[in-house]
Design a protein around this motif. Structure first.
Motif, PDB file in Angstrom:
ATOM      1  N   PHE A 324       0.730  -0.504  -0.118  1.00  0.00           N
ATOM      2  CA  PHE A 324       0.054  -0.201  -0.312  1.00  0.00           C
ATOM      3  C   PHE A 324       0.564   0.978   0.246  1.00  0.00           C
ATOM      4  CE2 PHE A 324      -3.335  -3.343   1.551  1.00  0.00           C
ATOM      5  CZ  PHE A 324      -4.168  -2.503   0.822  1.00  0.00           C
ATOM      6  N   VAL A 325      -0.082   2.261  -0.401  1.00  0.00           N
ATOM      7  CA  VAL A 325       1.335   3.481  -1.040  1.00  0.00           C
ATOM      8  C   VAL A 325       1.045   4.118   1.193  1.00  0.00           C
ATOM      9  CG1 VAL A 325       0.965   5.630  -1.486  1.00  0.00           C
ATOM     10  CG2 VAL A 325       0.539   4.249  -2.968  1.00  0.00           C
ATOM     11  N   ALA A 326       2.353   5.109   1.716  1.00  0.00           N
ATOM     12  CA  ALA A 326       2.082   4.604   2.676  1.00  0.00           C
ATOM     13  C   ALA A 326       1.711   6.503   2.959  1.00  0.00           C
ATOM     14  CB  ALA A 326       3.394   4.883   3.325  1.00  0.00           C
ATOM     15  N   VAL A 327       1.753   7.152   4.172  1.00  0.00           N
ATOM     16  CA  VAL A 327       1.478   8.183   4.499  1.00  0.00           C
ATOM     17  C   VAL A 327       2.777   9.215   4.735  1.00  0.00           C
ATOM     18  CG1 VAL A 327      -0.039  10.093   4.857  1.00  0.00           C
ATOM     19  CG2 VAL A 327      -1.249   8.032   4.610  1.00  0.00           C
ATOM     20  N   CYS A 328       3.036   9.696   4.192  1.00  0.00           N
ATOM     21  CA  CYS A 328       4.615  10.491   4.967  1.00  0.00           C
ATOM     22  C   CYS A 328       4.712  11.452   5.286  1.00  0.00           C
ATOM     23  CB  CYS A 328       5.768  10.685   4.016  1.00  0.00           C
ATOM     24  SG  CYS A 328       6.227   9.778   2.616  1.00  0.00           S
ATOM     25  N   ASP A 329       5.831  11.963   6.594  1.00  0.00           N
ATOM     26  CA  ASP A 329       5.648  13.008   7.484  1.00  0.00           C
ATOM     27  C   ASP A 329       5.574  13.521   6.326  1.00  0.00           C
ATOM     28  OD1 ASP A 329       8.752  14.057   7.585  1.00  0.00           O
ATOM     29  OD2 ASP A 329       8.957  11.536   7.249  1.00  0.00           O
ATOM     30  N   GLN A 330       5.414  15.193   6.644  1.00  0.00           N
ATOM     31  CA  GLN A 330       5.242  16.610   6.563  1.00  0.00           C
ATOM     32  C   GLN A 330       6.721  16.947   5.293  1.00  0.00           C
ATOM     33  OE1 GLN A 330       3.451  19.844   8.208  1.00  0.00           O
ATOM     34  NE2 GLN A 330       3.979  21.172   6.297  1.00  0.00           N
ATOM     35  N   ALA A 331       8.136  16.623   6.106  1.00  0.00           N
ATOM     36  CA  ALA A 331       8.779  16.827   5.948  1.00  0.00           C
ATOM     37  C   ALA A 331       9.650  16.180   4.345  1.00  0.00           C
ATOM     38  CB  ALA A 331      10.162  17.220   6.781  1.00  0.00           C
ATOM     39  N   THR A 332       8.880  14.973   4.472  1.00  0.00           N
ATOM     40  CA  THR A 332      10.088  13.959   3.611  1.00  0.00           C
ATOM     41  C   THR A 332       8.350  13.918   2.657  1.00  0.00           C
ATOM     42  OG1 THR A 332       9.748  12.507   5.223  1.00  0.00           O
ATOM     43  CG2 THR A 332       9.571  11.483   3.244  1.00  0.00           C
ATOM     44  N   GLN A 333       7.455  14.619   2.864  1.00  0.00           N
ATOM     45  CA  GLN A 333       6.234  14.458   1.868  1.00  0.00           C
ATOM     46  C   GLN A 333       6.823  16.232   1.088  1.00  0.00           C
ATOM     47  OE1 GLN A 333       3.580  12.800   0.754  1.00  0.00           O
ATOM     48  NE2 GLN A 333       4.209  13.457  -0.928  1.00  0.00           N
ATOM     49  N   GLU A 334       7.522  16.945   1.374  1.00  0.00           N
ATOM     50  CA  GLU A 334       7.210  18.598   0.637  1.00  0.00           C
ATOM     51  C   GLU A 334       8.543  17.857  -0.021  1.00  0.00           C
ATOM     52  OE1 GLU A 334       8.637  20.916   3.191  1.00  0.00           O
ATOM     53  OE2 GLU A 334       6.367  21.242   4.368  1.00  0.00           O
ATOM     54  N   VAL A 335       9.937  16.551   0.119  1.00  0.00           N
ATOM     55  CA  VAL A 335      10.875  16.499  -0.787  1.00  0.00           C
ATOM     56  C   VAL A 335      10.616  15.777  -2.068  1.00  0.00           C
ATOM     57  CG1 VAL A 335      12.563  15.050  -0.828  1.00  0.00           C
ATOM     58  CG2 VAL A 335      11.972  16.317   0.922  1.00  0.00           C
ATOM     59  N   TYR A 336       9.549  14.491  -1.466  1.00  0.00           N
ATOM     60  CA  TYR A 336       8.262  13.354  -2.683  1.00  0.00           C
ATOM     61  C   TYR A 336       8.218  14.141  -3.372  1.00  0.00           C
ATOM     62  CZ  TYR A 336       9.699   9.065  -0.590  1.00  0.00           C
ATOM     63  OH  TYR A 336      10.361   7.928  -0.659  1.00  0.00           O
ATOM     64  N   ASP A 337       7.625  15.540  -2.839  1.00  0.00           N
ATOM     65  CA  ASP A 337       6.407  16.653  -4.184  1.00  0.00           C
ATOM     66  C   ASP A 337       7.517  16.974  -5.070  1.00  0.00           C
ATOM     67  OD1 ASP A 337       4.085  16.237  -3.128  1.00  0.00           O
ATOM     68  OD2 ASP A 337       3.765  17.736  -1.526  1.00  0.00           O
ATOM     69  N   SER A 338       8.228  17.586  -4.366  1.00  0.00           N
ATOM     70  CA  SER A 338       9.827  18.594  -4.784  1.00  0.00           C
ATOM     71  C   SER A 338       9.792  17.755  -6.236  1.00  0.00           C
ATOM     72  CB  SER A 338      10.760  18.932  -4.553  1.00  0.00           C
ATOM     73  OG  SER A 338      11.496  19.448  -4.743  1.00  0.00           O
ATOM     74  N   ILE A 339      10.388  16.703  -5.727  1.00  0.00           N
ATOM     75  CA  ILE A 339      10.788  15.764  -7.199  1.00  0.00           C
ATOM     76  C   ILE A 339       9.900  15.152  -7.811  1.00  0.00           C
ATOM     77  CG2 ILE A 339      11.150  12.547  -6.839  1.00  0.00           C
ATOM     78  CD1 ILE A 339      12.566  13.111  -4.876  1.00  0.00           C
ATOM     79  N   TRP A 340       8.313  14.908  -7.706  1.00  0.00           N
ATOM     80  CA  TRP A 340       7.439  14.787  -8.083  1.00  0.00           C
ATOM     81  C   TRP A 340       7.179  15.915  -9.970  1.00  0.00           C
ATOM     82  CZ3 TRP A 340       4.777  10.510 -10.800  1.00  0.00           C
ATOM     83  CH2 TRP A 340       3.319  11.053 -11.435  1.00  0.00           C
ATOM     84  N   THR A 341       7.167  17.538  -9.037  1.00  0.00           N
ATOM     85  CA  THR A 341       6.478  17.927  -9.580  1.00  0.00           C
ATOM     86  C   THR A 341       8.314  18.266 -10.369  1.00  0.00           C
ATOM     87  OG1 THR A 341       5.925  19.404  -7.859  1.00  0.00           O
ATOM     88  CG2 THR A 341       6.799  20.966  -9.412  1.00  0.00           C
ATOM     89  N   ARG A 342       9.893  18.445 -10.409  1.00  0.00           N
ATOM     90  CA  ARG A 342      10.432  18.481 -11.801  1.00  0.00           C
ATOM     91  C   ARG A 342      10.252  17.540 -12.413  1.00  0.00           C
ATOM     92  NH1 ARG A 342      15.423  18.114 -11.506  1.00  0.00           N
ATOM     93  NH2 ARG A 342      16.628  16.240 -10.693  1.00  0.00           N
TER      94      ARG A 342
END
Length: 345
Positions: A324-342
């Motif tokens: 299952f897809v996990a829910v990350c903590d806010q700081a980690t999610q921001e990194v994931y969001d940055s990767i996805w945006t790029r």
């Protein structure tokens, strides 16, 4: 004259009350595309007299963004995936279903009752569950497909012929499985490796497309398509010579759920609709249409027999368990969001 005035006012009051009652007999649904048969919505309306309207989205993230941008309070129910239910609960976007409000609550299968994203089902009911992997056109590629490298490090025959879902959680989870790193990693080197993998794979992808994921496989525009298993089954049924992969590195499993939204304008109608979907015959109609699996007891007698042997729903004996897809903590999610945006630029 006074009698006529009183009678007229009484009639006006009755008209107002009737109009108000009629206005309440509506239901507004926010749903995935191509995911519920119109005949089932018509049946619900015929049985209840409730007028149904529906808007659609193509990813959990798109739904969340739309609700946050001002649509919360416009819809009564939505159909988010498992991890998104957890996020929406944390954001205070869901209403609670009181004990006893759903007459058919007892029909929920035990394995889908105490789920980590909504323990005890306080805000949601199961809708459908399945897996996310990819299908490969066997006219184009005859090699081993049970490898996430098909998407992230493809052989020459498949380069430039790959469609990837426009779904951050699933794309990045499948990439993490390919690398053998944990979800929501905080390790700097692992995050660099994840970013590098995705950026290197991107030139080999022809498109990011969720709502057209089936069509590009059927048309032959894509030789590989990241896809949900039921959607893959539909593509095969429509003539695509494709095979659904169960990669040895792992694949995604998910459950979509009907949630009661905060500030639902037609809450009573929403409860009726959720109860309606907990009736085995009704949710089986969704399974027969969408080709996934329900989380409700008693559906088997109502299912198309071929679903039992549908290859997209029957993993081989040596396939690993899904994740299952996990829910990350806010700081980690921001990194994931940055990767996805790029990645999407």
């Amino acid at each position: 004259m006074r009698y006529m005035l009183k009678a007229g006012m009484a009639a006006l009051a009755l008209t107002f009350v009737a109009g108000a009652a009629q206005a309440q007999e509506k239901l507004s649904i926010y749903h995935w595309f191509e995911y519920i048969p119109q005949e089932l919505l018509d049946k619900f309306s015929a049985e209840t007299g409730i007028e149904v309207t529906m808007d659609t989205f193509d990813s959990n993230e798109a739904m969340l963004a739309s609700l946050k941008a001002g649509k919360l309070g416009s819809y009564d129910v939505a159909v988010p995936g498992d991890y998104m239910v957890e996020i929406m609960i944390g954001e205070g976007m869901l209403d609670a279903v009181a004990e006893g409000e759903l007459a058919n609550f007892g029909n929920i299968e035990q394995q889908w009752l105490d789920v980590p994203f909504d323990m005890g089902r306080k805000h949601s009911i199961p809708y459908q569950w399945g897996s996310t992997s990819f299908s490969v056109n066997r006219d184009v590629y005859q090699g081993d497909i049970n490898d996430t490298g098909i998407v992230y490090d493809p052989p020459d025959e498949l380069k430039g012929k790959i469609n990837v879902l426009d779904a951050q959680g699933e794309v990045m989870l499948l990439a993490s499985l390919h690398l053998g790193i944990p979800q929501c990693s905080t390790d700097r080197e692992q995050l660099k490796a994840l970013d590098a993998l995705l950026q290197a794979a991107k030139p080999h992808w022809a498109s990011f497309n969720s709502d057209g994921a089936k069509d590009v496989l059927v048309s032959g525009d894509a030789a590989v398509g990241m896809i949900w298993n039921g959607f893959g089954a539909k593509a095969r049924a429509e003539g695509a010579n494709i095979e659904y992969a169960y990669p040895r590195q792992g694949y995604v499993v998910w459950m979509d759920n009907v949630v009661l939204l905060k500030d639902a304008p037609n809450r009573a109608s929403a409860i009726k609709f959720m109860d309606f979907l907990l009736e085995p015959e009704n949710i089986a109609a969704v399974t027969n249409y969408a080709r996934y699996a329900a989380g409700v007891e008693g559906v088997t007698p109502h299912l198309d027999p071929e679903l039992a042997s549908q290859p997209e729903s029957v993993p081989p004996a040596d396939a690993p368990a899904g994740t299952f897809v996990a829910v990350c903590d806010q700081a980690t999610q921001e990194v994931y969001d940055s990767i996805w945006t790029r990645l999407k630029k």
